[in-house]
Design an enzyme around this catalytic site. Structure first.
Site, PDB file in Angstrom:
ATOM      1  N   ASN A 263       0.948  -1.039   0.149  1.00 40.43           N
ATOM      2  CA  ASN A 263      -0.102  -0.105   0.156  1.00 40.43           C
ATOM      3  C   ASN A 263       1.058   0.897  -0.003  1.00 40.43           C
ATOM      4  O   ASN A 263       1.844   1.792   0.972  1.00 40.43           O
ATOM      5  CB  ASN A 263      -0.677  -0.142   1.347  1.00 40.43           C
TER       6      ASN A 263
ATOM      7  N   ARG B 205      -3.040  -2.024  -3.641  1.00 41.86           N
ATOM      8  CA  ARG B 205      -3.288  -1.333  -3.327  1.00 41.86           C
ATOM      9  C   ARG B 205      -3.790   0.082  -4.320  1.00 41.86           C
ATOM     10  O   ARG B 205      -2.557   0.636  -3.901  1.00 41.86           O
ATOM     11  CB  ARG B 205      -3.934  -0.871  -2.174  1.00 41.86           C
TER      12      ARG B 205
ATOM     13  N   HIS C  74     -13.570   2.681  -0.037  1.00 43.87           N
ATOM     14  CA  HIS C  74     -13.307   1.464   0.730  1.00 43.87           C
ATOM     15  C   HIS C  74     -13.873  -0.037   0.298  1.00 43.87           C
ATOM     16  O   HIS C  74     -14.596  -0.687   0.636  1.00 43.87           O
ATOM     17  CB  HIS C  74     -14.494   1.516   2.278  1.00 43.87           C
TER      18      HIS C  74
ATOM     19  N   ARG D 299     -11.899  14.878   7.180  1.00 48.08           N
ATOM     20  CA  ARG D 299     -12.679  15.435   6.167  1.00 48.08           C
ATOM     21  C   ARG D 299     -14.056  15.826   6.412  1.00 48.08           C
ATOM     22  O   ARG D 299     -14.945  15.084   7.743  1.00 48.08           O
ATOM     23  CB  ARG D 299     -12.748  14.282   5.006  1.00 48.08           C
TER      24      ARG D 299
ATOM     25  N   GLU E 131      -8.884  -5.823   4.401  1.00 53.81           N
ATOM     26  CA  GLU E 131      -8.627  -5.386   3.498  1.00 53.81           C
ATOM     27  C   GLU E 131      -7.463  -6.304   2.856  1.00 53.81           C
ATOM     28  O   GLU E 131      -7.757  -6.418   1.149  1.00 53.81           O
ATOM     29  CB  GLU E 131      -8.674  -4.089   2.857  1.00 53.81           C
TER      30      GLU E 131
END
Ligand code: ADP
Length: 398
Positions: free
Chosen positions: A7, A90, A179, A242, A385
């Site tokens: 990642n 990823r 996601h 956010r 994940e």
């Protein structure tokens, strides 16, 4: 198969080395400060952590450092790099080009490049990781797993924005969602827990990924029909830093008052908003809980706002699917913060959601937290994940 999962960020590379069949994690770690100086932290279950300052001018040196430590006699987990069967990456944004994971070749790289305008912060960094692995391990098969791919089943009414249609047709402006790898894992596990993994037709699941970044997905018949994030990951409900959805008028108004350019404005919406922005305390919900319990009213308001907005999305997705069979809580907050789970779902008894406070207070792995007489099952499922990336990589490389 033994899969190395990468990642890559702009100055970091997170990695995990795992067995795609058993899910066993042999090692994981982090390269930080790439392009500045370079630091490697490597963890092997049951062994002390290894930390070292290693010069990492580019992602190539970071990947070399990862391979070196993996084969080191003292801290390593393999004798030779040959034991790595394949590499899974990823990748944030696959646009509408990728509905599933794919083997990385020149065409795949070109497509990820075309998606850079949609993911300007992440896709270039993901590509740096991909290119570094291809250079350092030219013989290994590599696979890209996209955060957007699982959401590509959304119907047009969910993904279209109500702006001139040509911006969708010509420029690809639409809801993509993120996601996706986590929501896919949750959908798979939930269907299994419902005994419907071979017969998902008619099932209605709401997957709540509540972490630093957060999103909900409405999953009908095992497929996403709506999700809260949009063209980019700033959309939806308030997150750690956010803003989630806001009235676009605010942007023009504040840019005018403070003479900000769009980059400065977006930085505020991405990094200084959400529960951090409201509270002025922290983006971490543990800090907010502590501050609110100490009487900090803005921390309490930030938590209240977060719960209120998530509850609204749960209601909206139940309405969108014509009901819900299971609601699932996952990621840092969803897995660990029982109080917030209770606040988000506590007022939904009218829609058949009844949390069992004792089950909700318990810690553990995958578990049911709804009462025996709840019409809707509520689960806590730790997301994974990395396992999804490893499984996709193994499947495509067998
Ligand atoms: P990311 O999106 O960076 O992967 P996480 O999924 O780890 O983030 O979620 C981070 C959030 O989860 C933080 O707000 C943190 O407060 C919360 N969290 C993580 N672990 C715990 C824990 N053990 N107890 C309570 N909250 C936790």
């Amino acid at each position: 198969m033994k899969i190395l999962i990468i990642n890559a960020g702009s100055s970091s590379v997170k990695y995990q080395f795992m067995d795609s069949d058993s899910g066993e994690v042999f090692a994981k770690g982090l390269c930080e400060r790439i392009g500045i100086d370079g630091k490697l932290t490597h963890r092997v279950p049951g062994k002390p952590n290894y930390e070292a300052d290693i010069p990492m001018p580019t992602h190539n040196e970071a990947i070399i450092a990862v391979l070196d430590i993996m084969v080191s006699p003292e801290y390593g987990v393999i004798k030779s790099v040959d034991e790595i069967d394949a590499v899974g990456h990823r990748v944030l944004h696959g646009g509408a080009e990728f509905t599933e994971s794919c083997i990385i070749d020149d065409a795949c790289i070109a497509a990820i490049e075309r998606c850079i305008p949609f993911g300007p912060l992440h896709n270039p960094a993901n590509l740096m990781g991909i290119r570094a692995c291809r250079q350092v391990m030219p013989d290994k098969k590599q696979v890209a797993v996209f955060d957007t791919a699982f959401h590509m089943t959304m119907p047009p009414k969910a993904y279209i924005y109500a702006i001139p249609y040509e911006y969708y047709e010509k420029d690809g402006v639409r809801r993509y969602g993120f996601h996706g790898t986590s929501h896919r894992y949750i959908a798979g596990r939930t269907l299994k827990l419902l005994g419907r993994e071979n017969n998902p037709e008619g099932t209605k699941i709401i997957s709540c990924h509540l972490g630093n970044g957060s999103s909900l997905a409405a999953i009908k018949d095992g497929k996403v029909v709506d999700t809260s994030m949009g063209l980019g990951p700033l959309a939806g409900f308030p997150m750690g830093t956010r803003s989630g959805d806001i009235d676009p008028t605010i942007i023009e108004y504040l840019m005018g008052i403070y003479n900000m350019n769009i980059g400065e404005m977006l930085n505020i919406l991405n990094k200084k908003s959400g529960v951090l922005g409201i509270s002025g305390v922290s983006s971490d919900f543990r800090d907010l809980d502590a501050a609110a319990k100490d009487g900090n009213e803005r921390a309490a308001l930030a938590l209240e706002k977060f719960c209120y907005e998530v509850t609204k999305y749960v209601g909206a997705y139940a309405a969108a699917m014509g009901g819900v069979d299971a609601i699932v809580m996952t990621a840092g907050i969803g897995e660990n913060n029982g109080e917030l789970r209770g606040r988000i779902l506590g007022g939904l008894e009218y829609m058949g959601v009844k949390i069992d406070p004792e089950l909700n207070a318990k810690r553990g792995d995958e578990r049911l937290i709804s009462a025996a007489d709840s019409k809707v099952k509520v689960f806590v499922i730790p997301t994974n994940e990395e396992l999804m990336i490893a499984m996709d990589t193994a499947e495509l490389c067998k």
